[in-house]
Design a protein around this motif. Structure first.
Motif, mmCIF file in Angstrom:
data_model
loop_
_atom_site.group_PDB
_atom_site.id
_atom_site.type_symbol
_atom_site.label_atom_id
_atom_site.label_comp_id
_atom_site.label_asym_id
_atom_site.label_seq_id
_atom_site.Cartn_x
_atom_site.Cartn_y
_atom_site.Cartn_z
ATOM 1 N N ILE B 44 0.890 -1.169 0.000
ATOM 2 C CA ILE B 44 0.000 0.000 0.000
ATOM 3 C C ILE B 44 0.916 1.204 0.000
ATOM 4 C CG2 ILE B 44 -1.916 1.134 1.145
ATOM 5 C CD1 ILE B 44 -2.088 -1.553 2.802
ATOM 6 N N PRO B 45 1.195 1.737 -1.187
ATOM 7 C CA PRO B 45 2.227 2.787 -1.202
ATOM 8 C C PRO B 45 1.907 3.895 -0.186
ATOM 9 C CG PRO B 45 1.306 2.412 -3.401
ATOM 10 C CD PRO B 45 0.593 1.522 -2.475
ATOM 11 N N PRO B 46 2.849 4.319 0.574
ATOM 12 C CA PRO B 46 4.256 3.914 0.500
ATOM 13 C C PRO B 46 4.629 2.738 1.393
ATOM 14 C CG PRO B 46 4.041 5.768 1.934
ATOM 15 C CD PRO B 46 2.647 5.369 1.542
ATOM 16 N N PHE B 47 3.599 2.082 1.974
ATOM 17 C CA PHE B 47 3.929 0.994 2.897
ATOM 18 C C PHE B 47 4.133 -0.296 2.147
ATOM 19 C CE2 PHE B 47 3.283 3.600 6.421
ATOM 20 C CZ PHE B 47 2.152 4.353 6.216
ATOM 21 N N LEU B 48 4.988 -1.102 2.701
ATOM 22 C CA LEU B 48 5.309 -2.363 2.057
ATOM 23 C C LEU B 48 5.582 -3.403 3.130
ATOM 24 C CD1 LEU B 48 5.913 -3.983 -0.505
ATOM 25 C CD2 LEU B 48 8.231 -3.117 -0.388
ATOM 26 N N PHE B 49 4.992 -4.607 2.920
ATOM 27 C CA PHE B 49 5.305 -5.726 3.808
ATOM 28 C C PHE B 49 5.579 -6.923 2.934
ATOM 29 C CE2 PHE B 49 5.238 -8.630 7.207
ATOM 30 C CZ PHE B 49 4.554 -9.761 6.780
ATOM 31 N N GLU B 50 6.622 -7.614 3.241
ATOM 32 C CA GLU B 50 7.026 -8.720 2.397
ATOM 33 C C GLU B 50 7.456 -9.857 3.270
ATOM 34 O OE1 GLU B 50 9.534 -8.185 -1.585
ATOM 35 O OE2 GLU B 50 10.717 -8.354 0.260
#
Lengths: 360, 424
Positions: B44-50
């Motif tokens: 979810i720009p700018p958030f990122l989880f990987e």
């Protein structure tokens, strides 16, 4: 209009089909039997009479007679029931009456016309009608002649064009109004659309009209009653039904006309058992079964107080297409209601059964 | 640089892993979650989880719930085992990338397979529907055929029955007759009470018999019946002739060959010509109202012609022609005037123009055409062009063969021609 199976409409069932090796011009039932006659012209230019009998689902050839000239038309109308002699008209203008048991020599023969006899009709025989048996022939030479088989060589009545008048081919003839010994009329149709009604008792022209297109076939609904209805069919798919009970002094007979199909209507034949039902055969190989309904009042008074007829209405009961070639001849069996034979120019003769005629 | 979401919490059972990811205010949509067998990503720009998962999971059945700013993942393990940790440790960058790409590819393939499968099922459904309708129609057709067959058979049976009845009836009647005849022959020979028998025999004669009749006593009896019949029949009619006339038609052909079309054309042309007015002449302003009417002018011209004022008539026709140059009668009449004035060339011109306008040739304009030909012929003759004149006279004769004057004039011209040929 397509065949509605399961409804109460009469169905036309094709019972037997027989391929012939010659062109068939006329087909007739032999009265009081299950036999039929086919008259025609073979490829080598001779006339053929074939007698068939109906056996189950096929026709059995009983006898074949060959004559020097092609035969165009025939009738049993003027013979008695024991004799059942066939009267034929051929391409040369000869009228012959044959005993089918001994067909080598005709019982009666006369060169009646100079050109082909297009149509023949008989009255007074078969126990139908009163008066002397007579045969009428209509020919391409424009004349209509009435013959009595007891008088050789000369006709008893001759309807010919006035001197100097150009002749029109007579295509069809029919007897009618033969309800007692004296009365009789002959109706003739010509190729220019003329229909003429000759009264043989007074030897005069009783009525004439013109329906614009050549008249292929005329028939009274019954020959042996006071003339009731006359159907005349013509080229270009039209036919007219005339109400013959009331003759107006100037307007003649009332009529209703119907356009059945685009092609010529070759024949009209009334059902012997019900005079308001008739079948027309067409140039497109189709058969149409019609019913005539009388109007509430058959005659009314016009402005001068003279009686004029009122024509009724015609409704289509059924139609069926049997062939791609014209169906040129049609005959109902006088013995079995609904049984009919038709001959077409594709060299086949077909026996058909029309069902449910009782319910009309 | 994306902002990594690292505050996730997870717990596991033997078969499933439950992962909870707080979103820090970001809004998640189903499109922002990407999951394959061993790789999970939330973007979810700018958030990122990987996360590279410890072991493969069944990604088709696993679910993700987006609620209250959190995402709750329920991941079903492929192999029931306890994981040491959620993600694979010691995952270096390359391995990460490789795994990522793999995951993406795998996802693509899956998507493709799903669409394929969907298509196939759709086709099968369609086929099935088609076959079902075809079957229904076949049944309908068969039903109709069966009904027809039944009719046919019924009718054939009835026919057979009737035929047999006929045959039996005939046999019975013929036997009956033979008995009765045997009985009746004696009374006949006595010639007594014949009247009764005689009346009976003709009735017998008219009842149903077969074509092949027996001879012998039948023959003698039938003679009686014949004589009786003849007594009852009237004698042959006295021969007479009825003369007929056929409906006169100009065209002795059937309706379909008639020239109705051409007649219609002619009438149409006439109507049009009448309506047309050449009204763009400046001199017309001087004229009175009635003088602008070509018909009135034509009448005036005719009157003047009748009185002998040929020049006046010509003037009137001229004016009429200027107003309406499609009326053939104007030219025709003007030609007559010119003839009288001996303006022969003008007469020829006008007659020709009239003839042009008088097409198509129908009975309606016969008279006019005859006149035009005659006038032109006369003009030619007066110019001593006898052959042309004769041509016109013959044309006139063709249209109207019964006109005596034209015939006589044509004869005269022929003689003249022969005369000049002989002398020259």
């Amino acid at each position: 209009m397509s065949a509605a199976v399961g409804a109460d409409r009469p169905q036309v069932v094709s019972h037997v089909q027989q391929a012939l090796s010659y062109t068939v011009f006329d087909c007739k039932w032999v009265p009081r039997s299950a036999r039929l006659l086919c008259l025609g012209s073979a490829a080598r230019g001779t006339g053929i009479i074939q007698l068939y009998e109906l056996h189950g689902a096929r026709l059995e050839l009983l006898r074949e007679i060959e004559k020097p000239k092609p035969i165009k038309c025939g009738t049993f109308g003027a013979t008695s029931l024991q004799q059942r002699y066939l009267a034929t008209g051929d391409f040369d203008g000869n009228l012959n009456i044959w005993n089918l048991e001994a067909p080598e020599m005709p019982v009666y023969s006369v060169k009646g016309h100079k050109e082909i006899i297009n149509s023949i009709d008989g009255v007074g025989g078969l126990g139908i009608g009163e008066g002397a048996p007579e045969i009428v022939t209509g020919s391409r030479d424009g004349t209509v002649k009435v013959w009595d088989p007891r008088q050789n060589d000369t006709p008893v009545a001759n309807m010919e064009p006035v001197q100097g008048e150009s002749k029109r081919d007579c295509w069809t003839v029919a007897f009618g109004n033969a309800y007692n010994q004296e009365e009789r009329v002959v109706c003739a149709g010509y190729d220019n659309g003329d229909i003429k009604l000759f009264d043989l008792k007074t030897m005069s022209l009783r009525w004439e009209t013109n329906i614009k297109n050549g008249v292929c076939s005329v028939e009274f609904d019954r020959k042996d009653i006071n003339m009731n209805k006359l159907v005349a069919t013509s080229l270009e798919g039209k036919f007219h039904v005339f109400d013959m009970r009331t003759q107006h002094p100037t307007k003649g007979f009332a009529s209703v006309s119907e356009k059945a199909q685009k092609s010529t209507i070759w024949q009209v034949r009334h059902l012997p058992q019900n005079r308001d039902v008739f079948m027309t055969s067409g140039g497109s190989g189709s058969l149409h079964l019609w019913k005539y309904e009388y109007p509430a009042q058959r005659s009314k008074k016009d402005s001068e107080g003279s009686e004029m007829g009122v024509a009724g209405a015609v409704s289509l009961l059924q139609n069926v297409t049997l062939s791609t070639q014209p169906i040129s001849s049609l005959d109902w069996s006088p013995d079995k209601k609904g049984l009919c034979v038709c001959g077409a120019f594709d060299q086949t003769v077909r026996v058909l059964i029309v069902t449910r005629l009782n319910k009309i | 640089m994306p902002v990594w979401l690292r505050e996730h919490s997870w717990r596991q059972t033997l078969t499933a892993v439950y992962l909870s990811l707080p979103l820090r205010g970001a809004r998640a949509t189903p499109g922002s979650i990407f999951c394959s067998e061993q790789y999970l990503k939330v973007s979810i720009p700018p958030f990122l989880f990987e996360a590279i998962l410890y072991a493969p999971i069944d990604d088709t059945n696993s679910t993700a719930k987006i609620r209250n700013g959190n995402i709750f993942f329920t991941l079903y393990k492929k192999e029931p085992a306890m994981w040491d940790s959620l993600t694979l440790a010691n995952a270096d960058k390359e391995k990460l990338q490789y795994l990522r790409e793999n995951a993406v590819l795998k996802a693509h393939e899956k998507a493709k397979e799903e669409t394929e499968a969907k298509k196939i099922t759709k086709q099968e459904h369609k086929k099935y529907a088609l076959e079902a309708t075809m079957k229904l129609e076949e049944e309908e057709r068969k039903r109709i055929e069966d009904l027809k067959e039944k009719e046919r058979q019924k009718v054939a049976k009835e026919l057979e029955l009737w035929k047999n009845q006929q045959k039996d009836g005939d046999k019975y009647k013929s036997m009956q007759k033979r008995e009765e005849l045997h009985q009746e022959i004696e009374p006949l020979k006595e010639r007594k009470s014949e009247k009764i028998n005689k009346t009976q025999i003709p009735n017998e004669g008219t009842s149903k018999t077969r074509l092949k009749s027996t001879k012998g006593c039948r023959g003698s009896c039938s003679i009686f019946s014949q004589n009786l019949k003849e007594e009852q029949l009237p004698s042959p009619r006295a021969a007479a002739t009825i003369k007929v006339n056929f409906t006169p038609r100009v065209f002795p052909t059937a309706l379909r060959e008639s020239r109705v079309a051409e007649e219609e054309e002619w009438l149409h042309k006439q109507a049009e010509a009448r309506r047309m007015i050449n009204s763009d002449l400046s001199e017309l302003e001087d004229l009175k109202e009635e003088e602008k009417n070509p018909d009135w002018l034509k009448d005036k011209g005719n009157k003047m012609f009748a009185m002998g004022d040929y020049l006046g008539a010509v003037n009137a026709y001229n004016l009429a022609v200027r107003l309406n140059n499609k009326l053939p009668l104007l030219y025709l009449n003007r030609a007559a005037c010119h003839l009288k004035l001996r303006n022969l060339h003008k007469a020829i011109e006008d007659s020709s123009k009239a003839l042009e306008l008088l097409t198509p040739p129908v009975p309606n304009n016969e008279n006019a055409r005859v006149k035009a030909h005659v006038r032109r012929g006369t003009a030619f003759c007066q110019l001593e062009l006898y052959t042309e004149g004769l041509q016109d006279y013959e044309a006139a004769l063709k249209i109207d063969p019964r006109n005596k004057t034209i015939e006589e004039d044509a004869e005269k011209i022929r003689h003249l021609i022969q005369g000049t040929m002989q002398s020259s």
